[in-house]
Motif scaffolding. Structure first.
Motif, mmCIF file in Angstrom:
data_model
loop_
_atom_site.group_PDB
_atom_site.id
_atom_site.type_symbol
_atom_site.label_atom_id
_atom_site.label_comp_id
_atom_site.label_asym_id
_atom_site.label_seq_id
_atom_site.Cartn_x
_atom_site.Cartn_y
_atom_site.Cartn_z
ATOM 1 N N ASP A 701 0.847 -1.186 0.000
ATOM 2 C CA ASP A 701 0.000 0.000 0.000
ATOM 3 C C ASP A 701 0.882 1.235 0.000
ATOM 4 O OD1 ASP A 701 -2.862 1.097 2.024
ATOM 5 O OD2 ASP A 701 -1.926 1.920 0.215
ATOM 6 N N PRO A 702 0.731 2.137 -0.973
ATOM 7 C CA PRO A 702 1.583 3.345 -0.976
ATOM 8 C C PRO A 702 1.411 4.203 0.264
ATOM 9 C CG PRO A 702 0.496 3.040 -3.100
ATOM 10 C CD PRO A 702 -0.130 2.061 -2.153
ATOM 11 N N ARG A 703 0.256 4.110 0.939
ATOM 12 C CA ARG A 703 0.057 4.930 2.119
ATOM 13 C C ARG A 703 0.952 4.517 3.284
ATOM 14 N NH1 ARG A 703 -6.335 4.158 2.452
ATOM 15 N NH2 ARG A 703 -5.577 2.050 2.000
ATOM 16 N N ASN A 704 1.482 3.317 3.238
ATOM 17 C CA ASN A 704 2.340 2.852 4.320
ATOM 18 C C ASN A 704 3.788 3.302 4.180
ATOM 19 O OD1 ASN A 704 0.271 1.466 5.630
ATOM 20 N ND2 ASN A 704 0.550 -0.345 4.351
ATOM 21 N N VAL A 705 4.122 3.950 3.061
ATOM 22 C CA VAL A 705 5.511 4.368 2.863
ATOM 23 C C VAL A 705 5.885 5.448 3.871
ATOM 24 C CG1 VAL A 705 7.150 5.341 1.223
ATOM 25 C CG2 VAL A 705 5.388 3.760 0.427
ATOM 26 N N SER A 706 4.986 6.413 4.069
ATOM 27 C CA SER A 706 5.285 7.468 5.044
ATOM 28 C C SER A 706 5.343 6.912 6.461
ATOM 29 C CB SER A 706 4.227 8.570 4.952
ATOM 30 O OG SER A 706 2.933 8.040 5.189
ATOM 31 N N GLU A 707 4.522 5.911 6.769
ATOM 32 C CA GLU A 707 4.571 5.303 8.088
ATOM 33 C C GLU A 707 5.892 4.579 8.315
ATOM 34 O OE1 GLU A 707 2.573 5.823 10.415
ATOM 35 O OE2 GLU A 707 3.420 4.428 11.889
ATOM 36 N N LEU A 708 6.406 3.969 7.253
ATOM 37 C CA LEU A 708 7.722 3.334 7.353
ATOM 38 C C LEU A 708 8.778 4.359 7.717
ATOM 39 C CD1 LEU A 708 9.763 1.023 6.862
ATOM 40 C CD2 LEU A 708 9.716 1.637 4.439
ATOM 41 N N LYS A 709 8.698 5.539 7.128
ATOM 42 C CA LYS A 709 9.669 6.591 7.436
ATOM 43 C C LYS A 709 9.514 7.051 8.882
ATOM 44 C CE LYS A 709 12.955 9.077 5.615
ATOM 45 N NZ LYS A 709 14.160 8.470 5.032
ATOM 46 N N ASN A 710 8.294 7.134 9.370
ATOM 47 C CA ASN A 710 8.081 7.558 10.750
ATOM 48 C C ASN A 710 8.635 6.528 11.736
ATOM 49 O OD1 ASN A 710 6.763 9.884 9.873
ATOM 50 N ND2 ASN A 710 4.753 8.893 9.877
ATOM 51 N N VAL A 711 8.428 5.264 11.439
ATOM 52 C CA VAL A 711 8.955 4.218 12.316
ATOM 53 C C VAL A 711 10.479 4.268 12.342
ATOM 54 C CG1 VAL A 711 9.177 1.713 12.588
ATOM 55 C CG2 VAL A 711 6.958 2.730 12.055
ATOM 56 N N ARG A 713 12.336 6.876 11.952
ATOM 57 C CA ARG A 713 12.766 8.024 12.754
ATOM 58 C C ARG A 713 12.700 7.689 14.249
ATOM 59 N NH1 ARG A 713 9.231 11.140 9.259
ATOM 60 N NH2 ARG A 713 10.418 12.163 7.607
ATOM 61 N N ARG A 714 11.595 7.095 14.681
ATOM 62 C CA ARG A 714 11.455 6.784 16.106
ATOM 63 C C ARG A 714 12.464 5.725 16.530
ATOM 64 N NH1 ARG A 714 5.932 6.004 14.837
ATOM 65 N NH2 ARG A 714 6.036 3.961 15.827
ATOM 66 N N ARG A 715 12.685 4.751 15.678
ATOM 67 C CA ARG A 715 13.657 3.711 16.011
ATOM 68 C C ARG A 715 15.067 4.284 16.116
ATOM 69 N NH1 ARG A 715 17.128 1.312 12.685
ATOM 70 N NH2 ARG A 715 18.033 -0.689 13.306
ATOM 71 N N HIS A 716 15.423 5.163 15.177
ATOM 72 C CA HIS A 716 16.770 5.738 15.219
ATOM 73 C C HIS A 716 16.949 6.613 16.447
ATOM 74 C CE1 HIS A 716 20.542 6.793 13.209
ATOM 75 N NE2 HIS A 716 20.366 8.020 13.687
ATOM 76 N N ALA A 717 15.910 7.342 16.807
ATOM 77 C CA ALA A 717 16.014 8.167 18.006
ATOM 78 C C ALA A 717 16.141 7.319 19.256
ATOM 79 C CB ALA A 717 14.796 9.083 18.101
ATOM 80 N N ALA A 718 15.487 6.160 19.275
ATOM 81 C CA ALA A 718 15.565 5.294 20.455
ATOM 82 C C ALA A 718 16.914 4.603 20.559
ATOM 83 C CB ALA A 718 14.440 4.259 20.404
ATOM 84 N N LEU A 719 17.466 4.169 19.430
ATOM 85 C CA LEU A 719 18.733 3.436 19.461
ATOM 86 C C LEU A 719 19.929 4.360 19.574
ATOM 87 C CD1 LEU A 719 18.117 0.687 16.760
ATOM 88 C CD2 LEU A 719 17.846 0.537 19.223
ATOM 89 N N PHE A 720 19.815 5.540 19.001
ATOM 90 C CA PHE A 720 20.935 6.469 19.015
ATOM 91 C C PHE A 720 20.647 7.610 19.992
ATOM 92 C CE2 PHE A 720 21.441 4.162 15.155
ATOM 93 C CZ PHE A 720 22.797 4.144 14.904
#
Length: 968
Positions: A701-711, A713-720
Motif C-alpha cells: 500500500d503506498p500509504r504505508n511508505v510514510s509510516e515506514l519513514k516515521n517508524v 525516525r522513532r527507532r533511530h532516536a531510540a537506538l541512538f
C-alpha cells in the motif's frame, strides 16, 4: 595571471627530469585516436590527450620514459592523481615556454596548443569540478584570444583568427558550465543548481577580466561615454561575483580587488574636476566598505581601519554615527572568523584537491588512505554543520544560499563519494522556507547530477526514487527512475527495490515479471550495450521451474514441493527507454559515462529472499515462497553457506509446520557450513521487528511508505539519540572536540540539536547510513549481521581488526555502494578502537593502583624496585617507603638495619658480578676487577665514609691542642 617567460633565459625542457623511471625506454605510449585536423570547430575542450606529443623531448630523450610512464598510468587508471599532477606540471612548463611565440600562428604552435588543451580537457573530463585547473585553462584561452594592448596580447595588430574566436567561445562556455552565468551576467536557463565552482574567487576574477575586456572592445569612441559604459559593466560583474564569493574562505581577495578598482576611478583627486564622478565614487566605496566589514575574513581589522579613515575624510559627524552603527557588526564578524578557525581551518579542507574516487581496497596503503579520507570527510562535515546553525545571524534566504554553496564545495571536493550528495539532497528536503515542490526539485536535481557522476550507485538511485515517490504529485514516476538505472547498471539490489515499487503500483503479476527479469539478466550477465532490458525480461524460465498450466499456484507432486513460475506477458513491466527523468529545470548535461551501460552484477541471495518474502507476506502464498527458497538452493548451491538465507527459509518452514523439510534444510546447511553460528542480540530486536514489519506492509500500500519513514525516525532516536550520535559528523559523541562558540563552551552537535532538532540534523549528516541500516534490517544489504544501531548502542565495546566486509557480501549494489559500506565500517572500527583504548587505559590504571596497594610502595618506588637486580628485590621490599618518594629511607630503624644485616649474612652473594654493575674508576685504572667491597668505600670520592674519616682526623688533631692548653 599568466606568467610571462623571458625568451633569453633557457627554460627546462621537462619538469619530469628528477627521479627514476619505471617504464623502459622502448615501451610504447598509449595511443589515442588521431586528432581531427580542424579541432577548432567546437566550443568544447578537446577531451582526449593527443598522441604523439608535438614536443620532441616527449618522444625521445632522457625524459621521454617519464612522460610515457605518466601516460601509461593515466591510461590504466584515469583517476591516478599522482600521474595527473606530473603530467599537468609538464604541461604548465610547456605553456610557459610557448608564451613568447604564442601569437605566431604557425602550424607547430597550433599543434602544441592543441596538445596542451587536450591534456587539460582529458583531466577535466574525469575531474569536472577541479577549479584550479579550470582557472589555468581560462587563462590560456584568454591569452590566445587577446588583442594588441590587452593583457597577454600580441605586439602587432592582426585580424582575429579562427583560433582566437574559438577561444572566446570556449571561455564563455566554461563560464556557463562552472559558474552557471552567461557572459552578460544573466543566469543560465535550465540549471536548477547553478554552477558548481561559484566559490572560486580566482575564476570570478577571470570572469570580470573577460567582461571588462569585452566592454572595452564594444565601447563607443567618446572617452567619457566609454568610461561610463565600462564602469557600469565592471560594477555589474563585480556585484555578480560578490553574490557568490563574499563569504568564501578567501573572500578578502575579491573585496580588495573591488576596492582598488573603485579607488582607481580618479587617479589624481587633486586635479579632478568631475564632481559627479567624485560623489559616485564616494557612494560606491561606502557601500563596499559597509558590506565587507560584516563578513568574516582575513585582514578584517585593517579593512576596518581603512573604512574609519575613509569616513573621517568625508564628514566627522557622519563618520562617528556610521562607525558606531557598524562597529558591533564588524566585531561580530571578527568573532565568527575566530570561532570558525577553531572548528576548521580553510587550508585543511584542501579545496583544490582532485576529487578522486574512494580508496581502492586493493591498494597497499588502503588503510592509511581510508584514514586520510575519513579525517578530511569529517572536517568537511564540520564545515557544513557550522554553516547550518547560522553563526553570522543572516537572513533565511542568505543562510539558504550560503549553506547550499557549502554543500557545493563539499561535492566538488568529494565528487565520487555518494554520501556527500545524499547529505546535500537531504538538507534540501528539510528547508522550511521552500515549498514542497521546490524542495523536491532541488533534491532531485542534486541526486540526478550525482547519478551522472556516480552511475553505478544504487543507493543514490533509490534515494532519488524515494524523493519522487514521497514529494511529488506523481509517486509512480519512481518506477521510471529505477528503470533507467537498471538499464544502465543492472544489479541485485536495484532489481529488488524496483520489484517492491512495482508491487505497490502495478500488482502481483508485474512484480513476478521483475523477478523473472532479474534472474535472466543477472544470471547470464552478458547483455550487450544495444540490448534492452525488456528484450530479455519476458523470456521463460526453464521448464523445470514451471508447472504444466503455467499458473502461479502452489502444487504438490508426489509429496514433493515444486517451484511454479508464470509465463509472463511481454507487455508487463516493460522498461522505458533510458531517458533522464528530471523536472523541467534540470542541471548540467550528463557526462558521457551516463550513456554507457555497465555489465550486470551477480545474483545474490537477497534476490530470492525478497521475492519469497513478497510472496509470503503480501501475496499470501507461503507455499510459493518456500519453492522460491528451494529454487535458490537448487540454482545456487553456495546459498547453503549463507546463514541469513537459511534462517529465513527455516522460519518460513516453521510457520508452514513443514518439519520434515525444516530438518532436511538445517541438516544440509550445517553440513555445508559447519561450525558457523549467529549470535543474536536482543537489545534492539523489538525495533528491528517493527521496522521489518512496516517495510513489508509498505510493499502493498503506498500509504504505508510514510509510516515506514516515521517508524525509522522513532527507532533511530531510540537506538541512538542525541546522547550517543554526533549529528555534526555522523559519528559518536566524544570523537568531536568541544570548542568555544560564542560565549559558551559547547559542541557543534549540541548547537545543531538546538537549532534544527535531532532528527533533522541526523538525517542530513547520517541519512545514507540510516538508509543502509534500514536496508540491513530488511535483509537487502550487507551480510545481515543485525542492526547497526544495536552495535552502536553497545558503544562498540569490541571490534574486529578485519573490519572490511567481504566484497561478495556487498556485491548486491554497485561498486560505489560497496565503497560507502566499507567507509561506514571503517568509521565504526575507529570508534570501537577509540572506545577500547579508553577502557584499556582505565584498566591499566586500575591494575597499577591495585599493585601499589598490595606492595605498599608508591609508583616511583615500585618502578625503582622492579629495575633492581633480582637478588636485591626481596631486601628492598623489607624496607619502608620514603615519604619523599625515595626508594629507601635514609635512616631506617635499628630493628630494620639488624634484620637487613642478618639477612645479608645468611644470604650468599652471586658468584659473578651482576650484569650492569660498575667498577670504581680507581680500580679500573689499576686494572683491578675484584669484588672487594671495602675498596669501593676507599675509592669513592664522597659519601658517609669519607665524611666520617674527615671528622675523625679533625678530632684527633684537636685532642693534643686541648691537652696542651689544659697543662699550661
Amino acid at each position: 595571471m599568466i606568467e610571462t617567460v623571458d625568451p633569453t633565459v633557457d627554460q627546462p625542457s621537462s619538469i619530469l627530469l628528477g627521479g627514476e623511471d619505471t617504464v623502459e625506454e622502448d615501451e610504447a605510449m598509449p595511443i589515442a585516436p588521431p586528432a581531427e585536423t580542424n579541432v577548432e570547430t567546437s566550443d568544447e575542450l578537446i577531451s582526449k590527450i593527443i598522441t604523439p606529443s608535438p614536443y620532441p623531448h616527449h618522444i625521445s630523450g632522457p625524459t621521454s620514459s617519464r612522460f610515457r610512464n605518466a601516460l601509461n598510468r593515466i591510461n590504466a587508471d584515469p583517476f591516478d592523481v599522482e600521474a595527473w599532477q606530473a603530467l599537468m606540471t609538464e604541461t604548465n612548463t610547456c605553456w610557459r615556454s610557448i608564451l613568447p611565440v604564442l601569437h605566431n600562428g604557425d602550424a607547430d604552435t597550433h599543434n602544441k596548443l592543441d596538445w596542451m588543451e587536450s591534456c587539460f580537457g582529458h583531466l577535466l573530463h574525469y575531474f569536472p569540478y577541479a577549479a584550479s585547473y579550470w582557472k589555468t585553462v581560462i587563462e590560456m584561452l584568454l591569452a590566445q584570444s587577446a588583442r594588441v594592448g590587452e593583457e597577454g596580447g600580441p605586439f602587432m595588430d592582426y585580424a582575429p583568427s579562427k583560433r582566437s574566436r574559438q577561444s572566446e567561445a570556449k571561455v564563455e562556455r566554461i563560464f556557463r558550465e562552472i559558474l552557471g552565468i552567461e557572459i552578460d551576467g544573466t543566469l543560465v536557463e535550465g540549471m536548477k543548481l547553478g554552477g558548481m565552482c561559484t566559490s572560486s574567487v580566482e575564476i570570478w576574477l577571470l570572469y570580470i577580466r573577460k567582461r571588462v575586456r569585452d566592454a572595452n572592445r564594444l565601447a563607443i569612441a567618446q572617452a567619457d561615454e566609454k568610461m561610463k559604459s565600462v564602469r557600469e559593466i565592471t560594477i555589474k560583474a563585480y556585484e555578480s561575483a560578490i553574490e557568490y564569493t563574499s563569504f568564501a574562505h578567501n573572500n578578502h581577495i575579491i573585496w580588495k580587488h573591488y576596492l582598488d578598482y573603485v579607488k582607481g576611478w580618479i587617479p589624481n583627486p587633486a586635479l579632478n574636476q568631475d564632481h559627479a564622478l567624485t560623489q559616485q565614487q564616494m557612494v560606491q566605496l561606502r557601500s563596499i566598505y559597509q558590506r565587507l566589514v560584516t563578513h568574516p575574513m582575513l585582514g578584517l581589522d585593517q579593512l576596518w581601519q581603512e573604512y574609519e579613515l575613509f569616513e573621517r575624510g568625508q564628514n566627522e559627524a557622519l563618520a562617528a554615527a556610521l562607525i558606531n552603527e557598524f562597529a558591533p557588526k564588524k566585531q561580530h564578524a571578527r568573532n565568527v572568523y575566530l570561532d570558525r578557525n577553531k572548528v576548521f581551518a580553510a587550508a585543511d579542507l584542501q579545496m583544490n584537491r582532485l576529487a578522486a574516487p574512494p580508496a581502492n581496497i586493493d591498494d597497499e596503503d588502503y588503510a592509511s588512505k581510508m584514514l586520510d579520507e575519513h579525517n578530511l570527510l569529517t572536517l568537511w562535515k564540520k564545515r557544513c554543520a557550522y554553516e547550518r546553525f547560522n553563526p553570522e545571524r543572516v537572513t533565511p534566504d542568505e543562510l539558504l544560499h550560503r549553506t547550499r554553496q557549502a554543500y557545493k564545495d563539499f561535492a566538488c571536493a568529494f565528487t565520487r563519494h555518494p554520501e556527500v550528495w545524499h547529505m546535500w539532497s537531504s538538507w534540501e528536503l528539510l528547508q522550511a522556507s521552500s515549498k514542497n515542490a521546490e524542495k523536491a526539485d532541488y533534491a532531485t536535481s542534486v541526486l540526478e547530477l550525482a547519478q551522472t557522476l556516480i552511475p553505478d550507485c544504487t543507493l543514490l538511485c533509490y534515494a532519488r526514487a524515494q524523493v519522487v515517490e514521497l514529494q511529488t504529485p506523481q509517486p509512480q514516476d519512481c518506477l521510471k527512475v529505477m528503470e533507467v538505472f537498471l538499464e544502465r547498471c543492472p544489479n541485485t539490489l536495484g532489481f529488488v527495490l524496483y520489484q517492491q515499487m512495482v508491487r505497490r503500483y502495478k500488482g502481483v503479476e508485474a512484480a513476478r515479471a521483475v523477478f523473472a527479469k532479474a534472474r535472466r539478466v543477472l544470471k547470464e550477465g552478458s547483455l550487450h550495450d544495444e540490448t534492452k532490458l525488456s528484450d530479455v525480461a519476458t523470456e521463460d524460465i526453464k521448464k523445470e521451474d514451471m508447472d504444466e498450466s503455467g499458473a502461479a499456484t502452489a502444487t504438490l507432486t508426489n509429496g514433493k514441493r515444486r517451484m511454479v513460475t508464470n509465463r509472463l506477458d511481454p507487455n508487463i513491466a516493460t522498461t522505458a527507454k533510458a531517458t533522464t527523468v528530471s523536472q523541467e529545470n534540470g542541471n548540467h548535461t550528463p557526462l558521457k559515462e551516463d550513456s554507457e551501460k555497465l555489465p550486470p552484477g551477480p545474483i545474490t541471495w537477497q534476490l530470492y529472499v525478497s521475492h519469497a518474502t513478497m510472496e509470503h507476506r503480501i501475496n499470501h502464498s507461503p507455499s510459493i515462497a518456500a519453492r522460491v527458497y528451494e529454487l535458490g538452493l537448487r540454482k545456487h548451491v553456495e546459498f547453503l553457506t549463507k546463514p541469513p538465507y537459511i534462517k529465513r527459509y527455516a522460519q518460513l518452514l516453521l510457520e508452514l509446520q513443514d518439519t520434515e523439510n525444516l530438518r532436511a534444510l538445517l541438516t544440509r546447511a550445517v553440513t555445508a557450513c559447519e561450525g558457523d553460528g549467529s549470535n543474536t542480540e536482543a537489545a534492539a530486536s523489538l525495533w528491528d521487528m517493527t521496522l521489518r514489519f512496516e517495510s513489508i506492509l509498505s510493499g502493498g500500500d503506498p500509504r504505508n511508505v510514510s509510516e515506514l519513514k516515521n517508524v525509522e525516525r522513532r527507532r533511530h532516536a531510540a537506538l541512538f539519540g542525541a546522547e550517543i550520535e554526533d549529528v555534526s559528523t555522523g559519528g559518536l559523541l566524544g570523537s568531536a572536540d568541544i570548542v568555544q562558540i560564542g560565549g559558551q563552551k559547547t559542541s557543534l552537535s549540541e548547537q545543531l540539536v538546538r537549532a534544527e532538532g535531532y532528527d533533522a540534523s541526523s538525517s542530513i549528516v547520517n541519512g545514507m547510513g540510516r538508509m543502509v541500516d534500514v536496508l540491513e534490517v530488511m535483509g537487502l544489504w550487507g551480510n545481515d549481521s543485525g542492526s547497526a544501531g544495536r552495535r552502536r548502542k553497545q558503544q562498540l565495546s569490541q571490534y574486529d581488526e578485519e573490519w572490511g566486509q567481504n566484497d561478495e557480501e556487498l556485491s548486491a549494489g554497485g561498486k560505489s555502494d560497496a565503497s560507502y559500506q566499507r567507509r561506514l565500517n571503517f568509521q565504526k572500527m575507529l570508534e570501537a578502537k577509540a572506545s577500547a583504548e579508553k577502557k584499556n587505559s582505565a584498566r591499566e590504571r586500575l591494575q597499577a593502583s591495585a599493585a601499589v596497594s598490595q606492595s605498599g610502595q608508591p609508583n616511583a618506588v615500585a618502578l625503582a624496585i622492579q629495575q633492581s637486580p633480582e637478588w636485591l628485590r626481596p631486601l628492598l621490599l623489607l624496607l619502608p617507603a620514603s615519604r619523599m618518594r625515595m626508594a629507601i629511607l635514609g635512616k631506617p630503624s635499628h630493628q630494620m638495619v639488624e634484620l637487613a644485616l642478618s639477612t645479608l649474612r645468611a644470604s650468599a652473594l652471586p658468584a659473578e658480578r651482576p650484569a650492569g654493575g660498575t667498577i670504581p674508576r680507581k680500580r679500573q685504572r689499576e686494572g683491578d676487577d675484584s669484588d672487594d667491597s671495602d675498596d669501593d668505600a676507599i675509592a669513592s670520592s664522597g659519601g658517609y665514609g669519607s665524611q666520617f674519616r674527615a671528622r675523625q682526623k679533625a678530632r684527633q688533631e684537636a685532642a693534643p691542642n686541648q691537652q696542651t692548653g689544659a697543662t699550661q
